[in-house]
Design a protein around this motif. Structure first.
Motif, PDB file in Angstrom:
ATOM      1  N   LEU A  50       7.446  39.228   5.284  1.00 21.18           N
ATOM      2  CA  LEU A  50       8.510  38.514   4.283  1.00 21.18           C
ATOM      3  C   LEU A  50       7.511  38.396   2.983  1.00 21.18           C
ATOM      4  CD1 LEU A  50      10.514  36.383   6.429  1.00 21.18           C
ATOM      5  CD2 LEU A  50      11.340  38.087   5.324  1.00 21.18           C
ATOM      6  N   LEU A  51       6.394  37.929   3.158  1.00 18.63           N
ATOM      7  CA  LEU A  51       5.528  37.723   1.865  1.00 18.63           C
ATOM      8  C   LEU A  51       5.227  38.946   1.117  1.00 18.63           C
ATOM      9  CD1 LEU A  51       2.730  34.907   3.188  1.00 18.63           C
ATOM     10  CD2 LEU A  51       4.668  34.816   1.623  1.00 18.63           C
ATOM     11  N   ALA A  52       5.046  40.162   1.751  1.00 14.61           N
ATOM     12  CA  ALA A  52       4.910  41.173   1.139  1.00 14.61           C
ATOM     13  C   ALA A  52       6.089  41.698   0.488  1.00 14.61           C
ATOM     14  CB  ALA A  52       4.431  42.417   2.399  1.00 14.61           C
ATOM     15  N   ALA A  53       7.249  41.429   1.079  1.00 16.31           N
ATOM     16  CA  ALA A  53       8.401  41.900   0.343  1.00 16.31           C
ATOM     17  C   ALA A  53       8.583  40.981  -0.800  1.00 16.31           C
ATOM     18  CB  ALA A  53       9.641  41.759   1.277  1.00 16.31           C
ATOM     19  N   ALA A  54       8.152  39.884  -0.659  1.00 15.50           N
ATOM     20  CA  ALA A  54       8.372  38.672  -1.916  1.00 15.50           C
ATOM     21  C   ALA A  54       7.531  39.341  -3.111  1.00 15.50           C
ATOM     22  CB  ALA A  54       8.112  37.268  -1.288  1.00 15.50           C
ATOM     23  N   VAL A  55       6.398  39.650  -2.764  1.00 16.90           N
ATOM     24  CA  VAL A  55       5.260  39.986  -3.860  1.00 16.90           C
ATOM     25  C   VAL A  55       6.288  41.127  -4.522  1.00 16.90           C
ATOM     26  CG1 VAL A  55       3.196  40.966  -4.363  1.00 16.90           C
ATOM     27  CG2 VAL A  55       3.222  39.289  -2.928  1.00 16.90           C
ATOM     28  N   ILE A  56       6.889  42.321  -3.882  1.00 19.50           N
ATOM     29  CA  ILE A  56       7.461  43.335  -4.414  1.00 19.50           C
ATOM     30  C   ILE A  56       8.302  42.832  -5.781  1.00 19.50           C
ATOM     31  CG2 ILE A  56       8.858  45.180  -4.501  1.00 19.50           C
ATOM     32  CD1 ILE A  56       7.554  45.349  -1.502  1.00 19.50           C
ATOM     33  N   THR A  57       8.982  41.782  -5.506  1.00 21.39           N
ATOM     34  CA  THR A  57      10.103  41.170  -6.520  1.00 21.39           C
ATOM     35  C   THR A  57       9.856  39.900  -6.665  1.00 21.39           C
ATOM     36  OG1 THR A  57      11.904  40.852  -4.819  1.00 21.39           O
ATOM     37  CG2 THR A  57      11.880  43.048  -6.179  1.00 21.39           C
ATOM     38  N   PRO A  58       8.561  39.175  -7.443  1.00 21.14           N
ATOM     39  CA  PRO A  58       8.244  37.869  -7.082  1.00 21.14           C
ATOM     40  C   PRO A  58       9.429  36.943  -7.843  1.00 21.14           C
ATOM     41  CG  PRO A  58       7.186  39.046  -8.732  1.00 21.14           C
ATOM     42  CD  PRO A  58       7.622  39.999  -7.955  1.00 21.14           C
ATOM     43  N   GLU A  59      10.151  37.524  -8.746  1.00 17.70           N
ATOM     44  CA  GLU A  59      11.281  36.596  -9.378  1.00 17.70           C
ATOM     45  C   GLU A  59      12.559  36.320  -8.536  1.00 17.70           C
ATOM     46  OE1 GLU A  59      12.360  40.691  -9.892  1.00 17.70           O
ATOM     47  OE2 GLU A  59      10.540  39.686 -10.011  1.00 17.70           O
ATOM     48  N   VAL A  60      12.444  37.182  -7.295  1.00 24.79           N
ATOM     49  CA  VAL A  60      13.595  36.974  -6.357  1.00 24.79           C
ATOM     50  C   VAL A  60      12.948  35.869  -5.410  1.00 24.79           C
ATOM     51  CG1 VAL A  60      15.117  37.923  -4.814  1.00 24.79           C
ATOM     52  CG2 VAL A  60      14.548  39.081  -6.824  1.00 24.79           C
ATOM     53  N   ILE A  61      13.868  34.836  -5.256  1.00 23.17           N
ATOM     54  CA  ILE A  61      13.280  33.738  -4.322  1.00 23.17           C
ATOM     55  C   ILE A  61      13.385  34.249  -2.750  1.00 23.17           C
ATOM     56  CG2 ILE A  61      15.515  32.274  -4.192  1.00 23.17           C
ATOM     57  CD1 ILE A  61      13.547  29.891  -4.693  1.00 23.17           C
ATOM     58  N   GLY A  62      14.567  34.837  -2.406  1.00 19.58           N
ATOM     59  CA  GLY A  62      15.038  35.076  -1.240  1.00 19.58           C
ATOM     60  C   GLY A  62      13.929  35.412  -0.215  1.00 19.58           C
ATOM     61  N   PRO A  63      13.173  36.430  -0.497  1.00 24.44           N
ATOM     62  CA  PRO A  63      12.219  36.657   0.727  1.00 24.44           C
ATOM     63  C   PRO A  63      11.181  35.509   1.028  1.00 24.44           C
ATOM     64  CG  PRO A  63      12.387  38.669  -0.578  1.00 24.44           C
ATOM     65  CD  PRO A  63      13.131  37.336  -1.307  1.00 24.44           C
ATOM     66  N   LEU A  64      10.851  34.926   0.004  1.00 21.69           N
ATOM     67  CA  LEU A  64       9.914  33.939   0.180  1.00 21.69           C
ATOM     68  C   LEU A  64      10.668  32.740   0.608  1.00 21.69           C
ATOM     69  CD1 LEU A  64       7.071  32.445  -0.466  1.00 21.69           C
ATOM     70  CD2 LEU A  64       7.802  31.670  -2.567  1.00 21.69           C
ATOM     71  N   GLN A  65      11.929  32.358   0.568  1.00 22.60           N
ATOM     72  CA  GLN A  65      12.501  31.389   1.241  1.00 22.60           C
ATOM     73  C   GLN A  65      12.730  31.523   2.517  1.00 22.60           C
ATOM     74  OE1 GLN A  65      16.389  30.548  -0.683  1.00 22.60           O
ATOM     75  NE2 GLN A  65      16.428  28.603  -0.117  1.00 22.60           N
ATOM     76  N   GLN A  66      12.889  33.010   2.990  1.00 22.94           N
ATOM     77  CA  GLN A  66      13.288  33.185   4.450  1.00 22.94           C
ATOM     78  C   GLN A  66      11.688  33.068   5.220  1.00 22.94           C
ATOM     79  OE1 GLN A  66      15.215  37.274   3.478  1.00 22.94           O
ATOM     80  NE2 GLN A  66      15.540  36.775   5.715  1.00 22.94           N
TER      81      GLN A  66
END
Length: 809
Positions: free
Chosen positions: A542-558
């Motif tokens: 999920l962190l790897a996914a969050a880094v791809i689109t850092p402006e989108v909070i969803g993956p980091l929140q998950q």
């Protein structure tokens, strides 16, 4: 090519009209005066000489002399049609149709069909009663052209042939037949029909134009030049630039250009240019250039200026409306588009823009009505069918029409898989799984690499237990598209959903290694890790996914939620701090999540420290989180009995998120806590108006009025809630309680539904048992109350109810 009355026919019709006018006087304002007859006689002479401006002026003078004489109106309409001024003819004749259909229906129907409004033409023609041979010919020509415009070109060919057989000298019949052949793509047949007619009839420019067009389409450029030159030479002289002359000059210039005769082409082009508004053309080109350069504000300014000079120009209005709607000015866009749009004739791109704008401003019924008319006029326009189908499916009571439109569009273009998806979603929502799968199977067969439709196909197969078919689809993806990352992703997701976690994880691990920026693959792998109790690896993905689109909070929140499932709040806060340090692009959202945790824990001071730097409209997520902070501070202030601060904080939160119903309820709840029930009710009424009677607000109003023993208004509000939410247990229960004596049978029905929905809720069961008791059903009520008491043994009210029921038995 328009339906044109032969040049020599107009004066004869006008003179004939002059002779029979006294016979029609009972239908209008009375016989013509000598002054009106004088104007009409001069109009006839001018028209015969090609001096149309003067003819129009004379007829208008006759109308001014006898403004209620419908025959003068019809005569002016006929002259407008002769000149190709079809829109002016429509505007002139429409107001007279209701009272004088016999006089104006035929010319108005012709004007409509010349405007390509074939539906309006046929509807209006039904009001006419053609009696003379000329009128019957005219009606037949209108019907034939309407048929061609509707897409039934084969039927139009047959109709025109029949008309030509009965009226062999009719220019309009032969031109209609030739046009129909050209529309069919049969230029050779069109040329033959033109030659056959010209061989036995007087040479006519309209027929020569179509013959030249057919020759041009057959690449017979030399003969086309000769034919079109003869047509131009044969055009009658007039003081107005007739539409046919413009068509001839335009085509002749094009043919000469393709022959390399540039000088001759320029001569005809220059004549044509002199009859057009070059200034408007240059302005239009400037607008297009501004749009292409992305200067939308400049383009809108130019269009608004052009509309001031030409306020009736529909094309300008449609362009400005489309641009306004597309740049966020929805109300202006919707008004301009809908106000200047004709469903029968407006280009599809403008209808699309108009309906989208209408939907965005809440005018869904109006949008659907526009599309219904447009589809009726253009039944084979797939874009219109698709728009109508998708919109109709989303509106209660219109689903069948939506299915019909989408099915027809799919029949016309079987490869449009997105339309099949729309239809499949409708079937899925209506538990029609087999019909949905039928559409999805066809979509997969046609375009298996349309990953969106294939993903839905696999999902529906697995949900409906069709695992064998899902496995076949998975295998075909791997075997046929093994090098396509999307295919591998879908196959892995399907395996995971079917319980084949091992192969799925193996595929996804390789996929994420080979394609590190493929976010869906990281998210799918995270889900599989989580489902196999490997939360640490899931968080990593999920962190790897969050880094791809850092402006989108969803993956980091998950990731945070998953981490929190087996860590303390303090550990989650520490983890967020580490994430911010090790992944700097994620630092803003990590701080935001940390602030939200502080809010949940009641630590608003620390939350404010983190959120205040983000509290601006340029950071939508941070700004909304700041609204959450204000709401939390409002609640804490109310608990501390600092009601003025609480109300002020609530107002700030509402200003940030005016659409948030929970925020809208805050002022009333604060006022209730303060004991100001009257003011609270006023606040709730205001909130209901702002939020279009949202159910949550209606419930709050009803609860407050019920507690204030305002039973009648509370009853009415609960009725609204139950109508909107038939399974709202609290509303069902409270409404049953309010009706327990006024309408006991209804109260029993409501309480029964509530207890079925919440069979373990003691208060709900108590209401059900008590209303049964009040209706005399003591034996039926007793076990229900006993169950309620077993669930809440210390509830004094339930104890009292059971005692009363036992005494009644």
């Amino acid at each position: 090519m328009s339906i044109t009355t032969p040049k020599k026919k107009l004066p004869r019709l006008i003179l004939l009209g002059s002779l029979i006018l006294p016979l029609l006087s009972a239908c209008n304002s009375g016989p013509d005066t000598s002054e009106a007859l004088s104007h009409l006689s001069r109009a006839d002479t001018y028209a015969e000489q090609g001096q149309y401006r003067s003819a129009i002026l004379e007829i208008k003078n006759a109308i001014q002399t006898e403004p209620e004489n419908v025959n003068h109106i019809a005569r002016l309409g006929e002259l407008y049609l002769e000149l190709g001024a079809n829109k002016q003819a429509v505007e002139l004749l429409e107001p007279w149709l209701k009272d004088y259909p016999q006089a104006v229906a035929l010319p108005l129907a012709r004007a409509y069909v010349e405007e390509r409004k074939h539906l309006s033409a046929i509807e209006t023609l039904a009001l006419a009663n053609p009696e003379s041979s000329d009128e019957k010919l005219e009606a037949s020509l209108i019907e034939a052209k309407a048929m061609r415009l509707s897409g039934d070109v084969d039927g139009a060919v047959t109709a025109y042939r029949d008309i030509s057989a009965n009226y062999s000298t009719s220019v309009d019949a032969i031109t209609g037949l030739i046009e129909s052949h050209i529309q069919q793509g049969n230029a050779r047949t069109a040329l033959g029909a033109a030659n056959d007619w010209l061989a036995s009839h007087e040479t006519t420019p309209a027929v020569l134009y179509l013959k030249g067009l057919a020759q041009y389409q057959l690449d017979e450029l030399e003969p086309a030049t000769a034919t079109l030159t003869n047509a131009v030479t044969g055009m009658p002289t007039s003081d107005m630039f007739l539409p046919l002359r413009g068509q001839l000059l335009s085509l002749l210039s094009r043919v000469l250009t393709e022959q390399g005769k540039i000088t001759e082409a320029q001569v005809y082009g220059r004549i044509l240019a002199e009859q057009t508004d070059s200034g408007a053309r240059e302005q239009g080109e400037a607008v297009i250039a501004a749009i292409q350069a992305g200067n939308f504000d400049e383009a809108k300014t130019m269009l608004r200026d052009m509309r001031k000079l030409d306020p009736d120009n529909e094309q300008l209005a449609l362009m400005l409306g489309t641009l306004s709607a597309g740049t966020g000015e929805l109300e202006e866009g919707a008004e301009l588009l809908s106000g200047n749009l004709d469903p029968e004739t407006t280009p599809t791109r403008f209808i699309r823009a108009s309906t989208m704008a209408q939907i965005d401003v809440g005018e869904r019924e109006e949008a659907l009505a526009t599309l219904e008319r447009a589809v009726k006029a253009r039944p084979n326009d797939n874009d219109l069918l698709a728009m109508h189908g998708v919109l109709a499916l989303s509106m209660p009571g219109q689903e069948a029409a939506g299915v019909t439109s989408l099915s027809k569009a799919i029949s016309n273009e079987p490869d449009r898989t997105r339309l099949r998806i729309a239809l499949a979603r409708h079937y899925i929502n209506n538990q029609q799984t087999e019909q949905a799968l039928g559409q999805l199977r066809m979509a997969f067969t046609t375009q298996p690499a349309d990953w969106a439709s294939t993903a839905i196909y696999l999902s529906v197969l697995i949900d409906s237990g069709e695992t064998r078919e899902a496995e076949d689809v998975r295998d075909s993806l791997i075997n046929g598209y093994g090098n396509e990352p999307q295919a591998v992703l879908l196959a892995a997701i399907a395996d995971g959903r079917m319980g084949n976690s091992g192969p799925a994880i193996t595929r996804l691990e390789k996929l994420t290694t080979d394609n590190p920026n493929m976010q869906p693959a990281h998210l799918a792998l995270a889900n599989l890790y989580a489902s196999t109790d490997n939360s640490d690896k899931a968080v990593e993905q999920l962190l790897a996914a969050a880094v791809i689109t850092p402006e989108v909070i969803g993956p980091l929140q998950q990731a945070g939620q998953l981490y929190a499932s087996n860590h303390s709040v303090e550990e989650v806060q520490q983890w967020l701090g580490t994430v911010a340090e090790t992944h700097p692009p994620l630092a803003p959202n990590a701080s935001l999540l940390s602030a939200l945790i502080h809010i949940q824990q009641g630590d608003v001071e620390q939350a404010r420290t983190l959120l205040e730097p983000m509290a601006n409209e340029d950071n939508p997520i941070g700004y909304r989180a700041y609204g959450q902070l204000l709401a939390a501070e409002s609640v804490l202030s109310a608990q501390a009995e600092d009601y003025s601060t609480a109300l002020a904080k609530a107002a700030e939160a509402i200003a940030i998120q005016p659409e948030n119903v929970g925020f809208a309820l805050l002022p009333a709840r604060i006022l209730i806590t303060e004991g100001k029930n009257t003011e609270a009710l006023e606040a709730l009424q205001a909130a209901a108006e702002t939020h279009d009677n949202h159910v949550a607000i209606l419930m709050a109003q009803a609860d407050l009025q019920m507690n204030q023993q305002q039973d009648q208004p509370a009853t009415e509000l609960y009725e609204q809630v139950v109508l909107a939410q038939p399974n709202n247990v609290v509303a069902l229960n409270n409404l049953a309680w309010l009706l327990r004596e006024k309408n006991n049978s209804r109260a029993i029905e409501l309480a029964s539904r509530a207890s079925e929905l919440a069979p373990e809720a003691p208060d709900i069961l108590d209401t059900h048992g008590w209303v049964l008791h009040l209706g005399g059903n003591h034996a039926q009520a007793k076990p229900i109350i006993e169950k309620a008491l077993a669930l809440a043994p210390d509830n004094a009210e339930i104890q009292a109810h059971l005692k009363t029921i036992n005494e009644a038995l």
